[in-house]
Design an enzyme around this catalytic site. Structure first.
Site, PDB file in Angstrom:
ATOM      1  N   ARG A  22     -40.301   4.176  51.288  1.00 15.31           N
ATOM      2  CA  ARG A  22     -39.256   3.620  52.161  1.00 15.31           C
ATOM      3  C   ARG A  22     -39.618   3.705  53.633  1.00 15.31           C
ATOM      4  NH1 ARG A  22     -33.606   6.089  51.029  1.00 15.31           N
ATOM      5  NH2 ARG A  22     -34.659   7.771  49.914  1.00 15.31           N
ATOM      6  N   GLN A  82     -50.853  17.374  43.115  1.00 14.04           N
ATOM      7  CA  GLN A  82     -49.984  16.946  42.025  1.00 14.04           C
ATOM      8  C   GLN A  82     -50.241  15.468  41.763  1.00 14.04           C
ATOM      9  OE1 GLN A  82     -45.839  16.396  42.818  1.00 14.04           O
ATOM     10  NE2 GLN A  82     -45.203  16.783  40.702  1.00 14.04           N
ATOM     11  N   ALA A 371     -48.567   6.898 101.443  1.00  9.66           N
ATOM     12  CA  ALA A 371     -48.199   5.917 100.431  1.00  9.66           C
ATOM     13  C   ALA A 371     -49.364   4.984 100.118  1.00  9.66           C
ATOM     14  CB  ALA A 371     -47.004   5.105 100.916  1.00  9.66           C
ATOM     15  N   SER A 396     -51.783   6.102 104.827  1.00 15.92           N
ATOM     16  CA  SER A 396     -51.331   5.161 103.804  1.00 15.92           C
ATOM     17  C   SER A 396     -52.411   4.143 103.463  1.00 15.92           C
ATOM     18  CB  SER A 396     -50.078   4.429 104.295  1.00 15.92           C
ATOM     19  OG  SER A 396     -49.022   5.340 104.508  1.00 15.92           O
TER      20      SER A 396
END
Length: 455
Positions: A22, A82, A371, A396
């Site tokens: 599922r 198993q 920045a 920057s």
């Protein structure tokens, strides 16, 4: 509480042989993740917490991948196979050669039921210490539906387990249901399992039958009740999402109980190993991937994503920041909006506040990164290191072409492309001199308008 159970040896058998059809996945069901870790690992964590002397994972479908995951876990679980799958008692029987002869009790868990708490198992061990040969973990769901019912006798002991399809009206009215988790006296478990038959519609061997067999032998059986959320079995993607929600609520609650503030805990996503200190404030929509450590007095602002990172006391991160693996944010450092840090150390008091990428780098104490700064760390073949000294000021829109070093106190002018080391207290500027041409804009507009009219 009687603590004798804590000294009783314990072996754990984790059933993980289901096909998980599922889930509709190429990944074995039990390897699907909750809070960044496979469901199987969550169950093996429980075995480790219980200090199990032996842990065996019974595998089937996808057995090789599941066996590898079990062996890689710190409990170093062994595996049994198993094949074919003929029921839960058949699966437990496959673990017998690895567990038989071990002292103490046998706990049967399920790898697709990853939310069971150690406290519930400890409560089961108390019942074992009190004399019950078989202890079953039960729960009371809002809708008992197709769950097997736990039927008690007049003295409150477990008498039998009845599957819903075989139950009569009175038994269906019982709301105490079977989770499948069992704790069994190790001296009796293999005899009980060996006596289970398969005279049923599916021709399978059901572990639930050992309760009836034990009662026929005059043995006592008991029930411990857990909250429904603990025993949720995951068989589909929908149930996986439900389990994730339950686990996230637990993790966030624990963090808040230990001293963190979450402004909107329902929107915060933690990993299984997230470490959060005291007086930490976490804004909305923050995602913690694996391997994150947040020390005391940190603020993580909204919409940040952190993974494999450490943030030291007093630092602020975000909003909209990303800390990737290897990011180390120092004491009182600032990481601002739309900043990405990867495999880099940002030292005490340094600031990387706006729109920057810092990767494979060191930013010294109290340095300021302007920045738009980028450490250009990758040349298409190798990654190289950028070193920025204490108190440096990076203007920057600076591009730092690694490998390169900016010494203590040095400056770079805005828009500079740095291709070689900058000495201490020096200024590096690579942009050309500004040229101003008077009247150019007016002449340019006139030319464009004339051409447009000429068509």
């Amino acid at each position: 509480m009687d603590t004798k159970f804590a000294r009783t040896p314990l072996s754990c058998i984790v059933l993980a042989a289901g096909k998980g059809t599922r889930m509709k996945s190429d990944t074995p069901k039990v390897l699907h993740r909750l809070a960044g870790r496979a469901m199987l690992d969550h169950v093996l964590d429980l075995c480790g917490t219980l200090e199990a002397q032996r842990t065996v994972v019974v595998v089937g479908h996808g057995g090789e991948a599941v066996a590898q995951a079990a062996a890689a876990h710190p409990v170093a679980a062994e595996t049994a196979v198993q094949e074919p799958q003929l029921g839960t008692a058949h699966a437990v029987g496959k673990a017998e050669p690895l567990v038989k002869g071990a002292a103490g009790d046998v706990l049967v868990l399920y790898a697709d039921t990853p939310l069971i708490t150690a406290q519930s198992i400890e409560d089961m061990r108390v019942q074992r210490a009190a004399g019950a040969s078989v202890v079953v973990l039960g729960f009371r769901p809002d809708d008992p539906g197709a769950y097997g019912r736990l039927i008690l006798d007049g003295e409150g002991r477990l008498d039998r387990i009845v599957e819903a399809k075989d139950a009569n009206a009175d038994e269906l009215a019982v709301d105490l249901c079977n989770s499948g988790v069992m704790l069994v006296d190790g001296a009796k478990v293999w005899d009980l399992v060996d006596r289970v038959g398969n005279a049923n519609a599916k021709g399978e061997f059901y572990l639930t039958d050992i309760v009836g067999i034990a009662r026929e032998q005059g043995l006592s059986c008991a029930v411990v009740e857990a909250d429904e959320t603990e025993v949720l079995g995951v068989n589909s993607r929908v149930e996986l999402a439900e389990a994730e929600g339950i686990l996230q609520e637990r993790l966030c609650r624990r963090a808040m109980e230990e001293g963190a503030t979450m402004l909107d805990p329902a929107s915060v996503h933690l990993s299984w190993d997230t470490q959060i200190g005291r007086d930490v404030v976490i804004g909305p929509n923050v995602v913690f991937g694996p391997g994150v450590v947040i020390e005391d007095h940190v603020e993580i602002r909204a919409f940040c994503h952190l993974e494999g990172a450490r943030v030291a006391s007093g630092a602020t991160v975000g909003p909209f920041a990303r800390l990737r693996p290897g990011a180390e944010i120092g004491v009182d450092a600032h990481i601002g909006n739309f900043v990405e840090i990867k495999k880099a150390r940002i030292e005490e008091g340094a600031k990387v506040n706006h729109l920057s990428y810092i990767g494979d780098a060191r930013v010294g104490a109290r340095a300021n990164i302007g920045a738009g700064t980028i450490t250009c760390n990758y040349d298409g073949f190798t990654k190289s290191h950028t070193d920025i000294g204490a108190g440096a000021f990076i203007g920057s829109d600076t591009l730092l072409i690694a490998p390169v070093a900016i010494a203590d106190g040095a400056y770079t002018g805005s828009g500079t492309v740095v291709t070689k080391d900058v000495p201490r207290d020096a200024l590096a500027v690579s942009r050309p001199d500004l040229k101003i041409i008077d009247g150019w804009a007016a002449r340019h507009r006139a030319r464009k308008q004339q051409r447009k009219k000429a068509g």
